[in-house]
Design a protein around this motif. Structure first.
Motif, PDB file in Angstrom:
ATOM      1  N   LEU A   1      47.340  74.002  52.469  1.00 49.46           N
ATOM      2  CA  LEU A   1      46.829  73.666  53.802  1.00 49.46           C
ATOM      3  C   LEU A   1      46.043  74.841  54.382  1.00 49.46           C
ATOM      4  O   LEU A   1      44.960  74.658  54.954  1.00 49.46           O
ATOM      5  N   ILE A   2      46.574  76.059  54.224  1.00 47.10           N
ATOM      6  CA  ILE A   2      45.859  77.238  54.725  1.00 47.10           C
ATOM      7  C   ILE A   2      44.504  77.322  54.028  1.00 47.10           C
ATOM      8  O   ILE A   2      43.466  77.563  54.660  1.00 47.10           O
ATOM      9  N   GLY A   3      44.501  77.047  52.716  1.00 46.50           N
ATOM     10  CA  GLY A   3      43.245  77.028  51.965  1.00 46.50           C
ATOM     11  C   GLY A   3      42.278  75.983  52.503  1.00 46.50           C
ATOM     12  O   GLY A   3      41.091  76.255  52.703  1.00 46.50           O
ATOM     13  N   GLY A   4      42.784  74.786  52.748  1.00 46.16           N
ATOM     14  CA  GLY A   4      41.936  73.710  53.272  1.00 46.16           C
ATOM     15  C   GLY A   4      41.376  74.046  54.640  1.00 46.16           C
ATOM     16  O   GLY A   4      40.198  73.783  54.928  1.00 46.16           O
ATOM     17  N   PHE A   5      42.200  74.653  55.475  1.00 43.40           N
ATOM     18  CA  PHE A   5      41.769  75.058  56.819  1.00 43.40           C
ATOM     19  C   PHE A   5      40.639  76.088  56.718  1.00 43.40           C
ATOM     20  O   PHE A   5      39.634  76.000  57.433  1.00 43.40           O
ATOM     21  N   LEU A   6      40.784  77.044  55.803  1.00 45.91           N
ATOM     22  CA  LEU A   6      39.777  78.101  55.674  1.00 45.91           C
ATOM     23  C   LEU A   6      38.491  77.578  55.040  1.00 45.91           C
ATOM     24  O   LEU A   6      37.384  77.959  55.438  1.00 45.91           O
ATOM     25  N   GLU A   7      38.653  76.711  54.058  1.00 48.66           N
ATOM     26  CA  GLU A   7      37.464  76.147  53.403  1.00 48.66           C
ATOM     27  C   GLU A   7      36.673  75.281  54.389  1.00 48.66           C
ATOM     28  O   GLU A   7      35.436  75.313  54.431  1.00 48.66           O
ATOM     29  N   ASN A   8      37.411  74.512  55.176  1.00 46.45           N
ATOM     30  CA  ASN A   8      36.794  73.673  56.196  1.00 46.45           C
ATOM     31  C   ASN A   8      36.057  74.540  57.223  1.00 46.45           C
ATOM     32  O   ASN A   8      34.929  74.227  57.642  1.00 46.45           O
ATOM     33  N   ALA A   9      36.687  75.660  57.596  1.00 45.66           N
ATOM     34  CA  ALA A   9      36.064  76.575  58.556  1.00 45.66           C
ATOM     35  C   ALA A   9      34.768  77.143  57.986  1.00 45.66           C
ATOM     36  O   ALA A   9      33.738  77.202  58.676  1.00 45.66           O
ATOM     37  N   ALA A  10      34.801  77.532  56.709  1.00 41.85           N
ATOM     38  CA  ALA A  10      33.611  78.119  56.083  1.00 41.85           C
ATOM     39  C   ALA A  10      32.448  77.127  56.078  1.00 41.85           C
ATOM     40  O   ALA A  10      31.302  77.476  56.382  1.00 41.85           O
ATOM     41  N   MET A  11      32.771  75.888  55.727  1.00 43.72           N
ATOM     42  CA  MET A  11      31.729  74.852  55.652  1.00 43.72           C
ATOM     43  C   MET A  11      31.116  74.597  57.036  1.00 43.72           C
ATOM     44  O   MET A  11      29.886  74.571  57.185  1.00 43.72           O
ATOM     45  N   ILE A  12      31.964  74.431  58.051  1.00 37.80           N
ATOM     46  CA  ILE A  12      31.446  74.161  59.403  1.00 37.80           C
ATOM     47  C   ILE A  12      30.653  75.365  59.915  1.00 37.80           C
ATOM     48  O   ILE A  12      29.571  75.215  60.493  1.00 37.80           O
ATOM     49  N   HIS A  13      31.186  76.561  59.684  1.00 34.55           N
ATOM     50  CA  HIS A  13      30.516  77.771  60.145  1.00 34.55           C
ATOM     51  C   HIS A  13      29.111  77.873  59.531  1.00 34.55           C
ATOM     52  O   HIS A  13      28.147  78.224  60.213  1.00 34.55           O
TER      53      HIS A  13
END
Lengths: 148, 155
Positions: free
Chosen positions: A65-77
């Motif tokens: 989940l932490i990975g998914g949260f960070l990957e999602n953040a990178a994509m949106i950013h």
């Protein structure tokens, strides 16, 4: 280019942060919240939800989940900070876990280290109460242009 | 000959335990069993797991959780007794986009169990592990907590 990217650009221009997150089903399922920090950079938050737990004894947030949260953040950013209407494609994602994620809000912010013609490199950092004590750091590569 | 789990009494309950953890249950992870010491997990496509609403492709975060979880189960195939492990690092290579609507499987193996660290690799695929959609490598710290995730069964 896709309808999603056009919709994203419109929501960005109107600074409708939460509508961007809510357009991505898994981000909504995680419970991601989006806003800006004091310097105007995107700040991602994930309030604690029982459904995000991966170790019920400690308890701790699920590492995936932490990975998914960070990957999602990178994509949106990345999309937020680009003019292009092409959807970036993630190539690889590497994540170092530094501390377990406690049952508290998790924050993340990103930095585009390099944006070339074809590839972008994004650094992501996650923390809870104290930014100097990161829970995880990650980096991702994205392909920016489709050459098919 | 396929190596069997070091201690089936540790390995078998751990597969079920890991998929029952709240986030894994939320994502609908299923433990399908193991090929020797290589566990296989499955996640069905669901609308709320999508990362790209334009294409319906599952979010990369689902792959990350699937690789993390399956790899952790793979480590337990090598353990003599119950211990708590924690992911130290994880890398995912996205080899090609997942197909919307199709279930994703993950098979993982622990290829080295050292005294403090376990090393794993995993593939995610739809139909055939030889045609993967993602590849993951991870390391886990052993004995990461004195609090066991599961208790030894009472004799």
């Amino acid at each position: 280019m896709s309808d999603f990217m056009e919709q994203f650009a419109e929501l960005r221009d109107q600074k409708r942060f939460q509508d961007i997150v809510d357009a991505i089903p898994y981000a909504r399922l995680m419970g991601v919240e989006l806003g800006e920090d004091e310097s105007g950079e995107l700040l991602f938050s994930l309030p604690f939800h029982e459904r995000n737990v991966g170790n019920t004894v400690l308890p701790a947030l699920h590492g995936g989940l932490i990975g998914g949260f960070l990957e999602n953040a990178a994509m949106i950013h990345l999309i937020w900070n680009r003019e292009s209407l092409d959807t970036p494609k993630i190539v690889d994602f590497s994540l170092d876990y530094l501390r377990s994620g406690r049952p508290k809000t998790l924050y993340a912010s990103c930095e585009i280290t390099k944006q070339g013609k074809r590839v972008a490199h994004v650094l992501i950092e996650a923390w809870q109460e104290d930014r100097s004590k990161p829970v995880a750091v990650a980096r991702a590569h994205f392909l920016l242009a489709t050459t098919s | 000959m396929i190596a069997t789990p070091v201690n089936p009494k540790v390995f078998e309950p751990m597969g079920q335990l890991f998929v029952s953890l709240p986030h894994c249950a939320t994502l609908g992870f299923q433990y399908l069993g193991a090929d020797g010491r290589k566990p296989v997990l499955k996640v069905d496509w669901r609308e709320d797991l999508v990362g790209n609403p334009a294409t319906g492709v599952v979010h990369g975060g689902i792959i990350t959780s699937l690789v993390d979880t399956t790899s952790a189960v793979a480590v337990t195939a090598h353990l003599e007794r119950f211990e708590t492990i924690a992911t130290l690092d994880l890398r995912i290579d996205y080899l090609k986009a997942a197909t919307p609507g199709k279930a994703i499987y993950c098979r993982a193996e622990c290829y080295r169990l050292a005294s403090q660290v376990a090393f794993t690799r995993a593939v995610c695929y739809h139909d055939n592990p030889d045609d993967p959609i993602a590849h993951g490598v991870a390391t886990f710290m052993r004995e990461s907590s004195p609090l066991p995730m599961l208790q030894e069964p009472k004799a």
